[in-house]
Structures are given as structure tokens and as C-alpha cells.
Design an enzyme around this catalytic site. Structure first.
Site, PDB file in Angstrom:
ATOM      1  N   ASP A 122       0.822  -1.200   0.000  1.00  0.00           N
ATOM      2  CA  ASP A 122       0.000   0.000   0.000  1.00  0.00           C
ATOM      3  C   ASP A 122       0.861   1.256   0.000  1.00  0.00           C
ATOM      4  O   ASP A 122       1.468   1.608   1.010  1.00  0.00           O
ATOM      5  CB  ASP A 122      -0.903  -0.017   1.236  1.00  0.00           C
ATOM      6  CG  ASP A 122      -1.921   1.118   1.235  1.00  0.00           C
ATOM      7  OD1 ASP A 122      -2.051   1.795   0.205  1.00  0.00           O
ATOM      8  OD2 ASP A 122      -2.579   1.309   2.272  1.00  0.00           O
ATOM      9  N   ASP A 328      -1.902   5.199  -5.805  1.00  0.00           N
ATOM     10  CA  ASP A 328      -2.198   4.363  -4.636  1.00  0.00           C
ATOM     11  C   ASP A 328      -2.345   2.905  -5.055  1.00  0.00           C
ATOM     12  O   ASP A 328      -3.323   2.533  -5.690  1.00  0.00           O
ATOM     13  CB  ASP A 328      -3.486   4.853  -3.972  1.00  0.00           C
ATOM     14  CG  ASP A 328      -3.762   4.165  -2.646  1.00  0.00           C
ATOM     15  OD1 ASP A 328      -2.933   3.340  -2.219  1.00  0.00           O
ATOM     16  OD2 ASP A 328      -4.812   4.450  -2.043  1.00  0.00           O
TER      17      ASP A 328
END
Length: 447
Positions: A122, A328
Site C-alpha cells: 500500500d 495508490d
């Protein structure tokens, strides 16, 4: 279950109740339309040809081949692919089909002796964590692997309150106070993500094994004792953001201030996560300027200068895109500003007019979906993103454009607000985050 239902919401932290200031973009950047539930292994296709270089003809039956192929990337395959180089370490990435997830995962070792853990990667958050014993069904979500037992590790240690590492959590919005028991006061972390999931526990240190013989001593992470919300069956999360708590920051002395990854399209192949720079071997990259948000070091932000569909530039006022896009890896679907998405949707529908539209997919929250029944081949327009500075990338067709026969974008944010480039659009590119040079590089066809 392989190729099963997976949650695909945002994984950037959004803890309104955990010491955060007003107007933090972690809560203002995207409404609930980005909280998606998606089917894993949706596309696995082979591009067979082009149409004036702006369209790609794709075999329809290859859209459905992923269920057979995605299970071929096993944990053993991933571990066997770990490699070392002069620049750093390279760890295989894969779609999380083994943990019922559409997120991308890596398998690492934690503790002494080392215990394998499969964790989501992440770039939209910093603090890494795994679920830890003791953790019953009311305190933790079900995961595929056994819970990490800190009592079985000779190198596990908790972090006391009052030291700089714990104080830093307050600055970076990850603090959850201190324990109030009769023993020493211990540092606690707490994170709420954009999809509503929450993790809290003890801020700790442990030995992290990246590859055989490659370890990080005293790696700071969260030993999760209470997790709620929509989570898949991964064991935890590996934070790759820009704050001091992230893996990238903690290994900067060994590997420098750059890292990259390639997210495979879901056809049974493995990608990679590479810590360190590729050296001078960057000729095949295109680069876009990268900037950070004020007072928040987590996010990697680029600015879109334009979007093209089928080779035609969309008419999007520059002000609409001016706040930028967070790159992201922990968000599945790209959330564009509303005006930009409206222009993209209109152009894409026009280019795909040969195929009947289906009603919006409520489960995916995607509104441009197609019925390809009866078509052996499907002609899909290229979708291109142009960044400030002029760098342009053509998204992979179809894996970077379509998801479950739907356009893999949504109108996730208001005009003149920040958007998110999700992991579907990043598929097959090596995405290089070079914070030292202040840019993000894209190399097509890397996995």
C-alpha cells in the site's frame, strides 16, 4: 477461495477519531462511491492487434481465462522468485487471489524464527501491521494463515510510550494513546482507512525478512490486536508511503530513497516490488514530476495534464485536474474528478458504441459496462494519461482499462479536488517512485 469476491476500497488511512486535524484529505478526497466490492480475476486477455494504433483487438474468450490461470501463482512460486541485485532487493508481487482479494500482495517473513506472512502492499499508507495473537473472531477478521504469535519470537519487542518513535505517531496521525495497565506504559497505534476498516494494537519492533539472508532488524510495525471492517484474508499490510513509519523510510539507509513495483494483470504471472533504484537503466521509463501534500508526507502525487481515448484528447479544463492524483497501490479503482470522468465516460461509450451497454454494476459501483455476448473479438480504445511535463502512458488493454467488462474508472472526487490512480490502471507498468529526484517513472510491459 481462489478468484472469489474481494473488497476494493481505498486503503489510505482516514482516522477521524485518531488525532487528525480538520480538512485532512484522507477524509475529504473521495466520497463513498470509491468503496467498491469487486470480483477478483476479472480479466486475463491477450492483445492480438491494433486499429490505427489507437484501438486494440482482444479475444473475448481470453477475458474469461483468469479463473483458470490465477491460481497458478502460488506462495512457493512467489518465494522462489525473490532476487537480489546490486541496487537492492526484488520481491515478487501477485494479485491476492490466494487470500480472496483484488489487492496486490507480497509474502515476507517476520520474527525469529521467521514466519511467512502475506500482506497487502500500500503506497497510500505508512505503518505496516499484521494480526497478532491473542485475537478471537470478535477482535480480528479471518485470515488464511495462522496469526503471528509474538510470544514465539526471540526478537519481538514492544515500544514504550514517551520515546521519539511513539511521539512520531501523533504527528503522522497513527497514534492511539498508551496502555493503562499496571505494567509499563506501551505505545499503541490506530488507523482507520478510507474503506472504513480499522486496525489498532501495540506499536512494536521485530526482525523482518525480505528474502533468504536479507533481514531488517528492529523493524517498527503494528502488532494488531483489534481489526474491524471490510478486510480480505491477507495477514496484514505493508506500508510504502513517505512517512517515517513506512518500510521505504526505514530501509532508506540500505537501499536509498527510491523503490518500484510492477502489478501483474492477473494472468498467472508474478510482478515485483523492488527496493532501491534501477541505477542508470531508466531509458525505457517516462517520468512525471511528483509532489507531496502540505503537512502530510504519506502520499505520492502527480498532476494529470490530459486524458485521451482512442487517440483523441478530451476537453478537460486544466483547473479540474489541478490538485493532482495520488498514486495508490492499495485502491483498486481510479477516482477521477467529476468533470474529467464525465468526459472520459462519454468518449469511451462513443468509441464502444458497437457493443450494447448493460445497466450499472451495483456491486462494483461502475456505470459503463458492456454485453460482449456473441463477439469473439472485442475492439477496445486505448486510454492514455498525460502528466505535467508531457509524459504520456497508454494503459494496458484490456487489463488496465476494463474490469468485469466495465470501464475501470469512477467519478470519485469533486472538480478541483485530489483524485486517486488505483491499481487497475497501474497494471503491467513498473512504477518507480524516486523521491530523491522528485519524480515518478513508468515503464510499460514490465510484468
Amino acid at each position: 477461495m481462489a478468484c472469489g469476491l474481494a473488497s476494493g476500497g481505498e486503503r489510505w488511512p482516514a482516522p477521524p477519531s485518531l488525532s487528525r486535524p480538520p480538512m485532512d484529505p484522507r477524509t475529504t478526497m473521495a466520497p463513498s462511491s470509491l468503496l467498491l466490492s469487486v470480483i477478483l480475476c476479472s480479466l486475463c486477455a491477450v492483445a492480438l492487434g491494433g486499429n490505427a494504433h489507437n484501438f486494440v483487438v482482444v479475444q473475448r474468450n481470453s477475458f474469461e481465462s483468469t479463473e483458470r490461470a490465477c491460481s497458478s501463482v502460488t506462495r512457493e512460486t512467489v518465494l522462489a522468485g525473490t532476487t537480489l541485485s546490486d541496487a537492492g532487493v526484488r520481491i515478487p508481487t501477485s494479485l491476492g487471489d490466494a487470500v480472496d482479494s483484488l489487492e496486490y500482495v507480497v509474502t515476507l517473513g517476520i520474527g525469529t524464527p521467521s514466519v511467512q506472512q502475506t500482506v497487502l502492499i500500500d503506497t497510500g499508507s505508512d505503518l505496516s501491521w499484521v494480526q497478532c495473537k491473542p485475537c478471537n473472531s470478535s477482535e480480528c477478521y479471518p485470515q488464511k494463515d495462522p496469526l503471528f504469535d509474538s510470544n514465539s519470537s526471540s526478537t519481538y519487542a514492544t515500544i514504550p510510550c514517551g520515546i521519539d518513535a511513539c511521539k512520531q505517531l501523533v504527528h503522522d496521525f497513527y497514534n492511539h494513546g498508551c496502555t493503562n495497565g499496571t505494567g509499563p506504559s506501551l505505545c499503541q497505534y490506530g488507523i482507520q482507512y478510507g474503506d472504513g476498516s480499522v486496525t489498532t494494537g501495540l506499536y512494536s519492533t521485530e526482525t523482518l525478512t525480505l528474502a533468504p539472508g536479507v533481514t531488517i532488524s528492529n523493524f517498527s510495525f503494528g502488532c494488531g490486536r483489534n481489526q474491524t471492517g471490510p478486510n480480505d484474508k491477507y495477514d496484514g499490510l505493508l506500508g510504502l508511503g513517505g512517512a517515517p513509519e513506512s518500510l521505504v523510510s526505514q530501509v532508506a539507509e540500505q537501499y536509498g530513497d527510491a523503490f518500484s513495483y510492477c502489478l501483474p494483470p492477473g494472468n498467472g504471472t508474478a510482478g515485483f516490488l523492488a527496493l532501491g533504484t534501477p541505477g542508470n537503466n531508466t531509458a525505457s521509463f517516462v517520468f512525471a514530476p511528483m509532489h507531496k501534500l502540505a503537512h502530510i508526507s504519506t502520499f505520492y502525487v502527480v498532476t494529470l495534464a490530459g486524458i485521451s481515448v482512442g487517440g483523441k484528447q478530451l476537453n478537460i479544463p486544466p483547473a479540474v485536474l489541478s490538485k493532482g492524483m495520488i498514486i495508490d497501490s492499495g485502491t483498486v479503482i481510479t477516482g477521477l474528478q467529476l468533470t474529467a470522468y464525465s468526459a472520459l465516460r462519454s468518449a469511451f461509450r462513443s468509441a464502444m458504441s458497437a457493443y450494447p451497454l448493460l445497466p450499472p454494476n451495483v456491486d462494483l459501483e461502475l456505470d459503463t459496462c458492456y454485453n460482449f455476448t456473441g463477439h469473439s473479438n472485442v475492439t477496445v480504445p486505448k486510454v492514455s494519461l498525460t502528466f505535467s511535463g508531457g509524459a504520456t502512458i497508454d494503459l494496458d488493454v484490456p487489463s488496465g482499462v476494463l474490469l468485469q467488462d466495465c470501464l475501470a474508472f469512477t467519478g470519485g472526487t469533486y472538480d478541483n479536488s485530489i483524485g486517486i490512480i488505483g491499481n487497475v490502471n497501474q497494471r503491467t507498468f513498473e512504477v518507480l517512485f524516486d523521491t530523491g529526484r522528485g519524480n515518478v517513472g513508468f515503464r510499460p510491459g514490465a510484468c
